[in-house]
Design a protein around this motif. Structure first.
Motif, short mmCIF file in Angstrom:
data_model
loop_
_atom_site.label_atom_id
_atom_site.label_comp_id
_atom_site.label_asym_id
_atom_site.label_seq_id
_atom_site.Cartn_x
_atom_site.Cartn_y
_atom_site.Cartn_z
N ILE A 1 0.84 -1.21 0.00
CA ILE A 1 0.00 0.00 0.00
C ILE A 1 0.87 1.25 0.00
N VAL A 2 1.95 1.25 0.80
CA VAL A 2 2.84 2.42 0.87
C VAL A 2 3.52 2.66 -0.48
N GLN A 3 3.91 1.57 -1.17
CA GLN A 3 4.53 1.72 -2.49
C GLN A 3 3.56 2.31 -3.50
N ALA A 4 2.28 1.93 -3.38
CA ALA A 4 1.27 2.43 -4.32
C ALA A 4 0.91 3.88 -4.03
N ASP A 5 0.78 4.24 -2.74
CA ASP A 5 0.38 5.60 -2.37
C ASP A 5 0.89 5.91 -0.96
N SER A 6 1.99 6.65 -0.89
CA SER A 6 2.60 6.94 0.41
C SER A 6 1.99 8.16 1.10
N THR A 7 0.97 8.79 0.47
CA THR A 7 0.37 10.00 1.06
C THR A 7 -0.89 9.70 1.87
N LEU A 8 -1.24 8.43 2.01
CA LEU A 8 -2.46 8.06 2.75
C LEU A 8 -2.35 8.41 4.23
N THR A 9 -3.50 8.71 4.82
CA THR A 9 -3.57 8.91 6.27
C THR A 9 -3.61 7.54 6.95
N VAL A 10 -3.52 7.52 8.27
CA VAL A 10 -3.59 6.26 9.01
C VAL A 10 -4.90 5.55 8.71
N GLU A 11 -6.01 6.32 8.76
CA GLU A 11 -7.32 5.73 8.51
C GLU A 11 -7.41 5.16 7.10
N GLY A 12 -6.92 5.93 6.12
CA GLY A 12 -6.94 5.48 4.73
C GLY A 12 -6.12 4.21 4.54
N MET A 13 -4.96 4.16 5.22
CA MET A 13 -4.10 2.99 5.10
C MET A 13 -4.76 1.75 5.73
N ILE A 14 -5.41 1.94 6.87
CA ILE A 14 -6.10 0.82 7.54
C ILE A 14 -7.24 0.32 6.67
N LYS A 15 -8.03 1.24 6.09
CA LYS A 15 -9.15 0.83 5.24
C LYS A 15 -8.66 0.06 4.02
N ALA A 16 -7.58 0.55 3.41
CA ALA A 16 -7.03 -0.13 2.23
C ALA A 16 -6.50 -1.51 2.62
N ALA A 17 -5.87 -1.60 3.79
CA ALA A 17 -5.32 -2.88 4.24
C ALA A 17 -6.44 -3.87 4.56
N LEU A 18 -7.51 -3.40 5.17
CA LEU A 18 -8.63 -4.29 5.53
C LEU A 18 -9.25 -4.91 4.28
N LYS A 19 -9.24 -4.19 3.16
CA LYS A 19 -9.79 -4.74 1.91
C LYS A 19 -8.92 -5.88 1.39
N LYS A 20 -7.61 -5.85 1.71
CA LYS A 20 -6.69 -6.86 1.18
C LYS A 20 -6.42 -7.99 2.16
N LEU A 21 -6.75 -7.81 3.43
CA LEU A 21 -6.47 -8.86 4.43
C LEU A 21 -7.55 -9.90 4.50
#
Length: 194
Positions: free
Chosen positions: A174-194
């Motif tokens: 996720i960080v490689q794709a978009d390093s400008t995400l907020t904590v919440e955005g990163m968690i939401k994106a991770a939950l979709k992939k986990l």
């Protein structure tokens, strides 16, 4: 559960204190290192490690965050309970103990009452890498609690029950794709992939 108590020292002995906080007297077990640092003062702040056992709820207090952190590391080792951990911190300074663990000095750890050769080796085996990662100055300064956005997201996901390896792999993508995400955005994106 408790981070620290700040209050008036009603009673002080080398093994425990009674700390009055908001009209309540707490019986707190301490190490000799902590006793040496608080014996001349009337009010103090003690960092707390709250230990719950089947037959007791016990408070252990430390004058520094670093000493509490080392205590928590020690009691995480199989065969070392809170009283043994406190004995280890009373037998030598936290800095000496941490140095002995990092440098693999079995003989020095073995000199502590109640610690045999197998337990000393287990302490070194289980804690050496953890303490090396923290650095030798972790006892001198309060660790910086500011986490990066990926670290904060990782902590939250691990607390939700996902494995550390799985979380780190997903978050690095996720960080490689978009390093400008907020904590919440990163968690939401991770939950979709986990």
């Amino acid at each position: 559960m408790y981070d620290y108590f700040f209050g008036k020292l009603v009673s002080k002995t080398p093994t425990h204190v009674i700390l009055e906080v908001g009209g309540i007297g707490y019986h707190i077990h301490i190490s000799l290192t902590t006793f040496a640092q608080i014996k001349e003062i009337e009010t103090c702040k003690l960092y707390i490690s709250f230990q719950v056992r089947e037959d007791s709820h016990t408070l252990y207090g430390f004058s520094t965050e670093g000493e509490r952190q080392l205590f928590n590391h020690l009691i995480s080792v199989s065969g070392i309970g809170p009283n043994t951990g406190r004995m280890m911190l009373s037998s030598s300074s936290p800095e000496e103990l941490q140095s002995a663990i990092i440098n693999g000095q079995v003989a020095l750890i073995q000199k502590i009452k109640g610690i045999g050769p197998k337990t000393a080796q287990r302490v070194i085996l289980e804690l050496q890498d953890k303490l090396k990662k923290q650095g030798s100055d972790s006892l001198l300064a309060i660790p910086d609690t500011k986490q990066t956005v990926p670290e904060e997201a990782s902590s939250a996901l691990i607390m939700l029950g996902f494995s550390k390896n799985q979380v780190e792999k997903v978050l690095s993508g996720i960080v490689q794709a978009d390093s400008t995400l907020t904590v919440e955005g990163m968690i939401k994106a991770a939950l979709k992939k986990l």
